[in-house]
Design an enzyme around this catalytic site. Structure first.
Site, PDB file in Angstrom:
ATOM      1  N   LYS A   1       6.247   3.169 -15.932  1.00 51.89           N
ATOM      2  CA  LYS A   1       7.041   3.822 -14.896  1.00 51.89           C
ATOM      3  C   LYS A   1       8.490   4.051 -15.352  1.00 51.89           C
ATOM      4  CE  LYS A   1       3.627   4.443 -12.233  1.00 51.89           C
ATOM      5  NZ  LYS A   1       2.805   3.485 -11.651  1.00 51.89           N
TER       6      LYS A   1
ATOM      7  N   ARG B   1      -1.912   8.254   2.131  1.00 55.33           N
ATOM      8  CA  ARG B   1      -2.769   7.406   2.937  1.00 55.33           C
ATOM      9  C   ARG B   1      -2.275   7.557   4.363  1.00 55.33           C
ATOM     10  NH1 ARG B   1      -5.640   2.395   1.713  1.00 55.33           N
ATOM     11  NH2 ARG B   1      -5.421   2.632  -0.527  1.00 55.33           N
TER      12      ARG B   1
ATOM     13  N   TYR C   1       5.925  -8.519 -14.668  1.00 55.05           N
ATOM     14  CA  TYR C   1       4.796  -7.828 -14.057  1.00 55.05           C
ATOM     15  C   TYR C   1       4.802  -6.317 -14.243  1.00 55.05           C
ATOM     16  CZ  TYR C   1       0.945  -6.820 -11.080  1.00 55.05           C
ATOM     17  OH  TYR C   1      -0.281  -6.391 -10.638  1.00 55.05           O
TER      18      TYR C   1
ATOM     19  N   ARG D   1      -4.707  -6.602 -11.105  1.00 53.89           N
ATOM     20  CA  ARG D   1      -4.936  -5.420 -11.944  1.00 53.89           C
ATOM     21  C   ARG D   1      -5.755  -5.737 -13.184  1.00 53.89           C
ATOM     22  NH1 ARG D   1      -1.988  -0.343 -10.466  1.00 53.89           N
ATOM     23  NH2 ARG D   1      -1.014  -0.938  -8.514  1.00 53.89           N
TER      24      ARG D   1
ATOM     25  N   SER E   1       1.227   4.913  -5.115  1.00 54.15           N
ATOM     26  CA  SER E   1       0.600   3.743  -5.728  1.00 54.15           C
ATOM     27  C   SER E   1      -0.482   3.179  -4.816  1.00 54.15           C
ATOM     28  CB  SER E   1       1.662   2.682  -5.990  1.00 54.15           C
ATOM     29  OG  SER E   1       2.667   3.222  -6.822  1.00 54.15           O
ATOM     30  N   ALA E   2      -1.606   2.844  -5.443  1.00 56.93           N
ATOM     31  CA  ALA E   2      -2.767   2.273  -4.739  1.00 56.93           C
ATOM     32  C   ALA E   2      -3.307   3.204  -3.652  1.00 56.93           C
ATOM     33  CB  ALA E   2      -2.442   0.884  -4.176  1.00 56.93           C
ATOM     34  N   CYS E   3      -3.278   4.506  -3.924  1.00 55.24           N
ATOM     35  CA  CYS E   3      -3.842   5.481  -2.983  1.00 55.24           C
ATOM     36  C   CYS E   3      -4.942   6.329  -3.608  1.00 55.24           C
ATOM     37  CB  CYS E   3      -2.746   6.362  -2.404  1.00 55.24           C
ATOM     38  SG  CYS E   3      -1.641   5.471  -1.300  1.00 55.24           S
ATOM     39  N   GLY E   4      -5.525   5.884  -4.723  1.00 55.20           N
ATOM     40  CA  GLY E   4      -6.759   6.497  -5.179  1.00 55.20           C
ATOM     41  C   GLY E   4      -6.719   7.340  -6.444  1.00 55.20           C
ATOM     42  N   LYS E   5      -5.667   7.250  -7.253  1.00 54.58           N
ATOM     43  CA  LYS E   5      -5.634   8.064  -8.481  1.00 54.58           C
ATOM     44  C   LYS E   5      -6.703   7.617  -9.475  1.00 54.58           C
ATOM     45  CE  LYS E   5      -1.287   7.362  -9.311  1.00 54.58           C
ATOM     46  NZ  LYS E   5      -1.089   6.592  -8.072  1.00 54.58           N
TER      47      LYS E   5
ATOM     48  N   HIS F   1       3.735  11.489 -11.477  1.00 56.44           N
ATOM     49  CA  HIS F   1       2.862  10.355 -11.146  1.00 56.44           C
ATOM     50  C   HIS F   1       1.492  10.909 -10.748  1.00 56.44           C
ATOM     51  CE1 HIS F   1       2.345   6.454  -8.504  1.00 56.44           C
ATOM     52  NE2 HIS F   1       1.801   6.308  -9.692  1.00 56.44           N
TER      53      HIS F   1
ATOM     54  N   ARG G   1       5.697  -4.282  -8.315  1.00 51.26           N
ATOM     55  CA  ARG G   1       7.015  -3.685  -8.575  1.00 51.26           C
ATOM     56  C   ARG G   1       7.970  -4.051  -7.450  1.00 51.26           C
ATOM     57  NH1 ARG G   1       7.035   0.948  -7.505  1.00 51.26           N
ATOM     58  NH2 ARG G   1       4.850   1.315  -6.996  1.00 51.26           N
TER      59      ARG G   1
ATOM     60  N   GLY H   1     -16.936   8.916  -4.545  1.00 52.59           N
ATOM     61  CA  GLY H   1     -17.713   9.990  -5.158  1.00 52.59           C
ATOM     62  C   GLY H   1     -17.845  11.219  -4.269  1.00 52.59           C
TER      63      GLY H   1
ATOM     64  N   ASP I   1      -2.790   7.948 -14.141  1.00 53.90           N
ATOM     65  CA  ASP I   1      -1.544   7.558 -13.465  1.00 53.90           C
ATOM     66  C   ASP I   1      -0.361   8.487 -13.741  1.00 53.90           C
ATOM     67  OD1 ASP I   1      -0.397   5.513 -11.695  1.00 53.90           O
ATOM     68  OD2 ASP I   1       0.814   4.883 -13.395  1.00 53.90           O
TER      69      ASP I   1
ATOM     70  N   ASN J   1      -2.762  -6.781  -5.219  1.00 52.00           N
ATOM     71  CA  ASN J   1      -2.275  -5.921  -6.311  1.00 52.00           C
ATOM     72  C   ASN J   1      -2.687  -6.488  -7.669  1.00 52.00           C
ATOM     73  OD1 ASN J   1      -0.877  -3.595  -7.282  1.00 52.00           O
ATOM     74  ND2 ASN J   1       0.895  -4.864  -7.800  1.00 52.00           N
TER      75      ASN J   1
HETATM   76  P1  GTP Z   1      -1.731   2.856  -8.838  1.00 50.21           P
HETATM   77  O1  GTP Z   1      -2.363   2.315 -10.056  1.00 50.21           O
HETATM   78  O2  GTP Z   1      -0.986   1.817  -8.051  1.00 50.21           O
HETATM   79  O3  GTP Z   1      -0.867   4.043  -9.092  1.00 50.21           O
HETATM   80  O4  GTP Z   1      -2.922   3.220  -7.792  1.00 50.21           O
HETATM   81  P2  GTP Z   1      -4.010   4.403  -7.748  1.00 50.21           P
HETATM   82  O5  GTP Z   1      -3.425   5.586  -7.054  1.00 50.21           O
HETATM   83  O6  GTP Z   1      -4.606   4.629  -9.069  1.00 50.21           O
HETATM   84  O7  GTP Z   1      -5.107   3.805  -6.715  1.00 50.21           O
HETATM   85  P3  GTP Z   1      -6.613   3.332  -6.965  1.00 50.21           P
HETATM   86  O8  GTP Z   1      -7.509   4.430  -7.428  1.00 50.21           O
HETATM   87  O9  GTP Z   1      -6.593   2.121  -7.813  1.00 50.21           O
HETATM   88  O10 GTP Z   1      -7.052   2.932  -5.486  1.00 50.21           O
HETATM   89  C1  GTP Z   1      -6.374   1.981  -4.715  1.00 50.21           C
HETATM   90  C2  GTP Z   1      -7.249   1.465  -3.598  1.00 50.21           C
HETATM   91  O11 GTP Z   1      -7.680   2.543  -2.777  1.00 50.21           O
HETATM   92  C3  GTP Z   1      -8.492   0.760  -4.105  1.00 50.21           C
HETATM   93  O12 GTP Z   1      -8.694  -0.437  -3.389  1.00 50.21           O
HETATM   94  C4  GTP Z   1      -9.601   1.744  -3.824  1.00 50.21           C
HETATM   95  O13 GTP Z   1     -10.821   1.101  -3.580  1.00 50.21           O
HETATM   96  C5  GTP Z   1      -9.085   2.536  -2.628  1.00 50.21           C
HETATM   97  N1  GTP Z   1      -9.586   3.939  -2.631  1.00 50.21           N
HETATM   98  C6  GTP Z   1      -9.566   4.796  -3.669  1.00 50.21           C
HETATM   99  N2  GTP Z   1     -10.149   5.986  -3.363  1.00 50.21           N
HETATM  100  C7  GTP Z   1     -10.532   5.882  -2.075  1.00 50.21           C
HETATM  101  C8  GTP Z   1     -11.208   6.778  -1.162  1.00 50.21           C
HETATM  102  O14 GTP Z   1     -11.558   7.917  -1.490  1.00 50.21           O
HETATM  103  N3  GTP Z   1     -11.435   6.316   0.097  1.00 50.21           N
HETATM  104  C9  GTP Z   1     -11.057   5.056   0.482  1.00 50.21           C
HETATM  105  N4  GTP Z   1     -11.325   4.689   1.732  1.00 50.21           N
HETATM  106  N5  GTP Z   1     -10.447   4.174  -0.356  1.00 50.21           N
HETATM  107  C10 GTP Z   1     -10.188   4.574  -1.603  1.00 50.21           C
HETATM  108  C1  SPV Z   2       1.965   1.782  -9.488  1.00 52.34           C
HETATM  109  O1  SPV Z   2       2.474   0.906  -8.768  1.00 52.34           O
HETATM  110  O2  SPV Z   2       2.049   3.010  -9.214  1.00 52.34           O
HETATM  111  C2  SPV Z   2       1.202   1.386 -10.687  1.00 52.34           C
HETATM  112  C3  SPV Z   2       1.278  -0.001 -11.136  1.00 52.34           C
HETATM  113  O3  SPV Z   2       0.584   2.231 -11.312  1.00 52.34           O
HETATM  114  S1  SPV Z   2       2.757  -0.360 -11.958  1.00 52.34           S
HETATM  115  O4  SPV Z   2       2.542  -0.278 -13.388  1.00 52.34           O
HETATM  116  O5  SPV Z   2       3.141  -1.735 -11.586  1.00 52.34           O
HETATM  117  O6  SPV Z   2       3.783   0.581 -11.576  1.00 52.34           O
HETATM  118 MN    MN Z   3       0.846   4.319 -10.366  1.00 57.54          MN
END
Ligand code: GTP
Ligand code: SPV
Ligand code: MN
Length: 577
Positions: A204, A393, A195, A365, A246-250, A224, A67, A487, A273, A363
């Site tokens: 989004k 994070r 993308y 996917r 985003s990318a923080c573990g959802k 979100h 994004r 886990g 998400d 990033n």
């Molecule tokens: P979006 O789809 O962007 O909204 O991201 P998301 O919030 O769904 O994040 P996602 O679960 O895909 O995790 C993103 C990254 O964080 C991945 O590389 C995971 O491996 C890592 N991650 C997720 N949960 C944990 C955790 O509990 N600990 C650690 N150290 N890393 C984690």
């Molecule tokens: C995010 O960035 O929070 C995502 C991927 O879930 S995207 O669809 O590109 O927004």
């Molecule tokens: Mn997201």
């Protein structure tokens, strides 16, 4: 007489000048034809069909992999209504400037009309959208991510309002890329990107930016957030909704597999998400997942970290910007097994083990049908939420978990979340920024009003969820994560569920309630007491600095900020002494 939809389609076609206009019905045969056409055009590669049946690889333009928040605008009539955290463009200027980029943009291409529903077909909480796009990749992704095709068209014919989304790849130049939202018209224009969140307009753009505006008008919440059910050994299920940037573990938390030590617990995935939450007659907030698929981060996903996700992507999935093994399987950093000697990287170039470059884009996917997830919950039509969790994070400062004192304090905790940036948005990675409710890039209106709406919802819902904050990402001085995460997060969720049930030990700290020593089950976990203390630690100095940062952040909103937010900050400062 042509319908409003037909008039709009004609209008767009006359501006964009496609070779032909095609209305998508969402059928299997239509999908198969689009896939074949993309393979013939070279925009889609067939993966190993024995190991990954009906799975494909797409490589996006290397300048178009995440994004682009700096090119995303809220085009409200008044600038103040977009607020200090959004980019703003006046609607008339936006239509002239970006309208010019749509002129002739679809020449030589097919214009696809994609009707879709966000939410289950027939649910009173669902909403309808139509995306016009010249990208067949968008069409096949929308088919996985939404309820796409005929049912949506029928709903429109029956009188349902719909959000208009206009998308063109344009020339994919970042200089001519814009993602525009017209909140008053409930309309989206996106050009120059193919993308994810820039192009799959149901996600989004609609389900958060436009829906957040609708939610405020209609007394609900568009967030979100993942939605997950936790079933105890006694058979009692609590549903939790959690907002992490985003990318923080959802996705990972939504699909969590309890470790062997957490005997008898079962996890149900509702969404990974986005959550749409409505107050129910019982005074609780009820959540649906408006999406039908997962657009998840590939790197880091393995049978060890997320076995459910690995099972979900085994068929009928599209991989974007991952690496490719010599036997045509998708590959990314962190996937199971040894690192292969040779791969093709996400740009299609040869890659060798030991290379300093990543084989998969950070990033990269997968797009996969939610129904294929082994832990998918059958409760599509809504679940009652016991707890909201905010998180980010943070290498330092934020403890593993805390509970807000009450709803208003919880809104303050959510409004002041800070998190390090990730690869999900273009720009620098690892920079701490305020990301309220993980909605900084996704709120379609002034965030001061959004905080006000959250405060208000605590009175609309008579039994609102308890609010928590977590941080799985605390690091030691060597830069290692000190909490095992994944886990093992089940242990923290259990404390949260206990607290919701009126049990579970907690002690007061200046920033909220933290677990009593021993309140989080650590049996079977190799973690020393010093680390556990570090995870629970709340440093007054750190939090005074946080409170100062929050003051600066709140200052941006001027008099629009609800006074309760300032009161909460003052109370925090008082507790810090
Ligand atoms: P979006 O789809 O962007 O909204 O991201 P998301 O919030 O769904 O994040 P996602 O679960 O895909 O995790 C993103 C990254 O964080 C991945 O590389 C995971 O491996 C890592 N991650 C997720 N949960 C944990 C955790 O509990 N600990 C650690 N150290 N890393 C984690
Ligand atoms: C995010 O960035 O929070 C995502 C991927 O879930 S995207 O669809 O590109 O927004
Ligand atoms: Mn997201």
């Amino acid at each position: 007489m042509p319908s409003a939809l037909e008039r709009w389609i004609d209008e767009v076609a006359s501006v964009t000048g496609p070779n032909s206009v095609y209305w998508c019905d969402g059928s299997q045969s239509e999908n198969a034809r689009l896939l074949r056409e993309m393979m013939a055009a070279g925009t889609l590669l067939e993966l190993n069909q024995r190991q990954y049946p009906d799975c494909y690889l797409h490589r996006s333009d290397p300048s178009d992999v995440a994004r682009t928040e700096h090119l995303t605008f809220i085009c409200s009539r008044e600038q103040i209504d977009s607020g200090p955290t959004n980019n703003w463009m006046a609607p008339a200027e936006a239509k002239t400037k970006v309208g010019a980029l749509f002129k002739g943009a679809m020449r030589g291409r097919t214009m696809y009309v994609v009707p879709y529903i966000m939410g289950p077909v027939g649910s009173p909480f669902s909403k309808v959208g139509v995306e016009i796009t010249d990208s067949p990749y968008v069409v096949v992704n929308m088919r996985i991510m939404t309820r796409m095709g005929t049912p949506a068209l029928r709903a429109i014919e029956a009188g349902a309002e719909f959000v208009k989304g206009l998308h063109s790849l344009g020339d994919l130049s970042p200089d001519r890329r814009f993602v525009l939202h017209f909140p008053e018209e409930k309309m989206i224009w996106s050009v120059g990107s193919g993308y994810g969140g820039n192009a799959l307009l149901g996600k989004k753009c609609f389900a958060l930016r436009i829906a957040s505006v609708q939610a405020r008008e209609e007394n609900w919440l568009a967030e979100h957030m993942l939605i997950v059910g936790l079933e105890s050994p006694e058979g009692e299920t609590h549903y939790i909704a959690a907002a992490f940037p985003s990318a923080c573990g959802k996705t990972n938390l939504a699909m969590l597999i309890p470790p062997a030590s957490q005997k008898g617990w079962k996890v149900w995935t509702v969404g990974d998400d986005i959550a749409w939450l409505h107050p129910g007659a019982d005074g609780r907030l009820w959540a649906i997942n408006p999406e039908a698929g997962f657009f998840g981060v590939a790197p880091g996903t393995s049978t060890k970290t997320n076995r459910n996700a690995m099972a979900t992507v085994q068929a009928n999935s599209i991989f974007t910007n991952v690496g490719l093994t010599e036997d045509n399987c998708p590959w990314w950093e962190g996937i199971d097994g040894p690192v292969p000697e040779r791969l093709t990287d996400w740009r299609g170039r040869p890659w060798q083990k030991g290379s300093t470059e990543k084989a998969a884009h950070p990033n990269s996917r997968f797009t996969a049908p939610a129904i294929q997830c082994p832990s998918i919950s059958p409760k599509f039509n809504g679940v009652p939420i016991s707890a909201f969790i905010f998180g980010g994070r943070r290498a330092r400062v934020a403890p593993l978990v805390l509970e807000a004192f009450n709803w208003n304090h919880g809104v303050f905790v959510g409004a002041t979340v800070a998190s390090e940036t990730t690869a999900a948005q273009s720009g620098a990675v690892g920079v701490v920024r305020r990301d309220p409710m993980a909605m900084l890039p996704f709120c379609g209106y002034n965030m001061a009003d959004y905080f006000g709406h959250w405060l208000h919802m605590g009175t609309v819902a008579r039994r609102p969820p308890k609010i928590f904050h977590v941080n799985w990402f605390r690091q030691n001085d060597e830069g290692r994560f000190i909490w095992p995460g994944f886990g093992e997060n089940m242990r923290v969720l259990r404390w949260i569920v206990e607290r919701c049930a009126g049990r579970g030990g907690a002690v007061e700290s200046p920033i909220g309630l933290v677990p009593d020593k021993g309140a989080i089950d650590t049996q079977g976990l190799e973690i020393d007491t010093q680390t556990l203390d570090d995870l629970r630690a709340v440093s007054k100095d750190d939090w005074r600095a946080e409170a100062a940062g929050v003051g600066d952040f709140f200052g941006k909103f001027g008099s629009r900020l609800p006074s309760e937010m300032r009161n909460q900050r003052a109370a925090l400062l008082a507790r810090l002494g």
